[in-house]
Design an enzyme around this catalytic site. Structure first.
Site, PDB file in Angstrom:
ATOM      1  N   CYS A 199       0.845  -1.196   0.000  1.00 21.04           N
ATOM      2  CA  CYS A 199       0.000   0.000   0.000  1.00 21.04           C
ATOM      3  C   CYS A 199       0.882   1.248   0.000  1.00 21.04           C
ATOM      4  O   CYS A 199       1.724   1.406   0.887  1.00 21.04           O
ATOM      5  CB  CYS A 199      -0.876  -0.024   1.242  1.00 21.04           C
ATOM      6  SG  CYS A 199      -1.809   1.493   1.484  1.00 21.04           S
ATOM      7  N   CYS A 202       0.235   3.305   3.473  1.00 17.78           N
ATOM      8  CA  CYS A 202       0.700   2.895   4.817  1.00 17.78           C
ATOM      9  C   CYS A 202       1.759   1.797   4.769  1.00 17.78           C
ATOM     10  O   CYS A 202       2.294   1.422   5.800  1.00 17.78           O
ATOM     11  CB  CYS A 202      -0.495   2.422   5.652  1.00 17.78           C
ATOM     12  SG  CYS A 202      -1.092   0.776   5.190  1.00 17.78           S
ATOM     13  N   CYS A 215      -6.115  -2.207   0.506  1.00 19.52           N
ATOM     14  CA  CYS A 215      -5.111  -2.382   1.551  1.00 19.52           C
ATOM     15  C   CYS A 215      -5.728  -3.162   2.708  1.00 19.52           C
ATOM     16  O   CYS A 215      -6.875  -2.937   3.086  1.00 19.52           O
ATOM     17  CB  CYS A 215      -4.600  -1.032   2.041  1.00 19.52           C
ATOM     18  SG  CYS A 215      -3.434  -1.197   3.409  1.00 19.52           S
ATOM     19  N   CYS A 218      -5.302  -0.320   5.929  1.00 19.62           N
ATOM     20  CA  CYS A 218      -5.900   1.020   6.010  1.00 19.62           C
ATOM     21  C   CYS A 218      -7.065   1.092   5.017  1.00 19.62           C
ATOM     22  O   CYS A 218      -7.461   0.080   4.446  1.00 19.62           O
ATOM     23  CB  CYS A 218      -4.859   2.124   5.753  1.00 19.62           C
ATOM     24  SG  CYS A 218      -4.393   2.339   4.025  1.00 19.62           S
ATOM     25  N   ASP A 335      23.518   0.087 -16.631  1.00 23.58           N
ATOM     26  CA  ASP A 335      23.472  -1.160 -15.893  1.00 23.58           C
ATOM     27  C   ASP A 335      22.347  -2.015 -16.491  1.00 23.58           C
ATOM     28  O   ASP A 335      21.217  -1.558 -16.599  1.00 23.58           O
ATOM     29  CB  ASP A 335      23.184  -0.768 -14.436  1.00 23.58           C
ATOM     30  CG  ASP A 335      22.952  -1.970 -13.541  1.00 23.58           C
ATOM     31  OD1 ASP A 335      22.988  -3.110 -14.030  1.00 23.58           O
ATOM     32  OD2 ASP A 335      22.721  -1.734 -12.338  1.00 23.58           O
TER      33      ASP A 335
HETATM   34 ZN   LIG Z   1      -2.727   0.963   3.516  1.00 24.80          ZN
END
Ligand SMILES: [Zn+2]
Length: 411
Positions: A199, A202, A215, A218, A335
């Protein structure tokens, strides 16, 4: 639309920039769109703001597909009037100055914008519409960096009246767009999910069920889309299905087309007028174009990063041989370790030819994935080894440009 006259200094800067661009083209130093814009900005640092004033602008940003989507939106808006656009993919402010000063009287502008420059270009131009499609690791960026990028988008969009058209199937794009005052959500799909298991709000785990995501820790979740891509169709906010039937191949382009329809709608252009214009686009700056030599028809696909490879695999036809070309010059990233993020096992069973300056890096990657291949010194050599007929070519940025140049800047 009434266009106010540019201040004298800006007029001069714009004219001198155009001359520098012409000179650069004439002396074979490229298309001139960057040098012209740089000269203009040197003479008048406020030039982009002045050129953008009084126009209706759309900014298009994403990790992948921004050049193509910019082209599709431009094609649609031509239905409304003249459109200024950075057709050569020069997607930083100098390129934008160049695009707008070449079409001084165009009431509309569609500008492809590098992801990192989006906040600056939005602040400067005050664009009314912003189209955001996907964010994933590029050859040089990793997950933490694209999260920072999305955070900058949030700050830039916050408190502005900009109308954002955003892909709600990409959690990071959703997060980046969600501070905007007005958002039209498009279910545009997401092929590459490796950069969005967490998420962005959070850091908790994202649960996914079919297209939906939320999520676990949250309230951040996938917004309800107004537009969707469903196989070869667009579904509009009224629930009406429109068969896309565009000429650009692959699911990623069908998604780009639905984003373009939603942007056109934000400009007041209905689907029945926009869609026929999208169908006119057959290739974009050499992408998807087919070049021919001695009976070999090579279709050119660009893949600059892991997500781009997945899109190219989706378009490449398994019944034809495939040439892979990888360089590691400045724009590619020096790279090549990002090749290890891509699963190449899908190429098993196809005749695979490997070229480009970093063909040995590619060869090692394929060898580890148990994909048999033939190593070739040059692209010409790889092409000459093909039987007459079709072959797909996947190349990263400078390798792609080298091949285009060999075929006279194929468009
Ligand atoms: Zn979240």
């Amino acid at each position: 639309m009434h266009m106010t006259q540019l201040p004298l200094r800006a007029q001069l800067a714009s004219a001198l920039g155009r001359s520098a661009a012409t000179l650069s083209r004439m002396t074979g130093r490229g298309d001139g769109s960057v040098i012209g814009g740089r000269v203009g900005l040197m003479l008048e640092p406020d030039l982009l703001r002045q050129l953008a004033r009084d126009r209706k602008l759309a900014l298009v940003s994403a990790t992948n597909g921004k050049t193509t989507t910019t082209r599709l939106i431009t094609s649609a808006l031509l239905e409304l009037g003249e459109v200024a656009t950075n057709v050569f993919g020069a997607n930083m402010p100098a390129g934008h100055v160049s695009a707008l000063s070449q079409h001084k009287r165009a009431p509309y502008g569609v500008l492809e914008v590098d992801e990192k420059y989006l906040p600056e270009v939005l602040d400067t131009t005050g664009a009314g519409v912003v189209c955001l499609m996907n964010l994933s690791r590029d050859q040089m960026d990793r997950a933490a960096e694209i999260w920072l990028l999305a955070q900058k988008w949030r700050r830039a969009l916050s408190g502005k009246p900009t109308h954002v058209i955003a892909n709600c199937d990409d959690p990071l794009v959703t997060w980046g767009a969600s501070t905007a005052a007005k958002v039209t959500w498009v279910a545009g799909g997401q092929r590459w999910k490796e950069d969005s298991w967490c998420c962005p709000e959070c850091g908790g785990p994202l649960d996914r069920k079919d297209a939906d995501w939320a999520c676990r820790e949250c309230t951040f979740h996938r917004p309800e889309p107004q537009w969707a891509v469903d196989d070869d169709a667009a579904i509009d906010p009224q629930g009406q299905r429109w068969l896309l039937d565009i000429q650009l191949p692959g699911q990623a382009n069908r998604s780009n087309a639905v984003m373009a329809l939603a942007v056109a709608d934000a400009f007041g252009l209905p689907v029945e007028q926009a869609l026929p214009r999208l169908r006119e686009v057959t290739s974009v700056a050499g992408r998807y174009t087919t070049v021919e030599r001695d009976g070999r028809h090579a279709r050119l696909l660009l893949a600059k990063n892991p997500a781009g490879w997945l899109e190219a695999f989706d378009v490449a036809d398994p019944q034809f041989p495939i040439i892979l070309s990888v360089n590691a010059q400045g724009p590619d990233g020096r790279d090549t370790s990002w090749l290890w993020d891509v699963d190449y096992r899908i190429l098993r069973g196809r005749p695979v030819f490997v070229t480009g300056q970093r063909r040995l890096d590619m060869a090692l990657r394929l060898d580890v994935a148990d994909v048999p291949f033939t190593l070739c010194g040059t692209f010409s050599e790889a092409l000459a080894m093909q039987p007459p007929g079709r072959v797909d070519v996947i190349a990263n940025y400078t390798a792609f440009q080298d091949i285009r140049t060999e075929f006279g800047r194929a468009v």
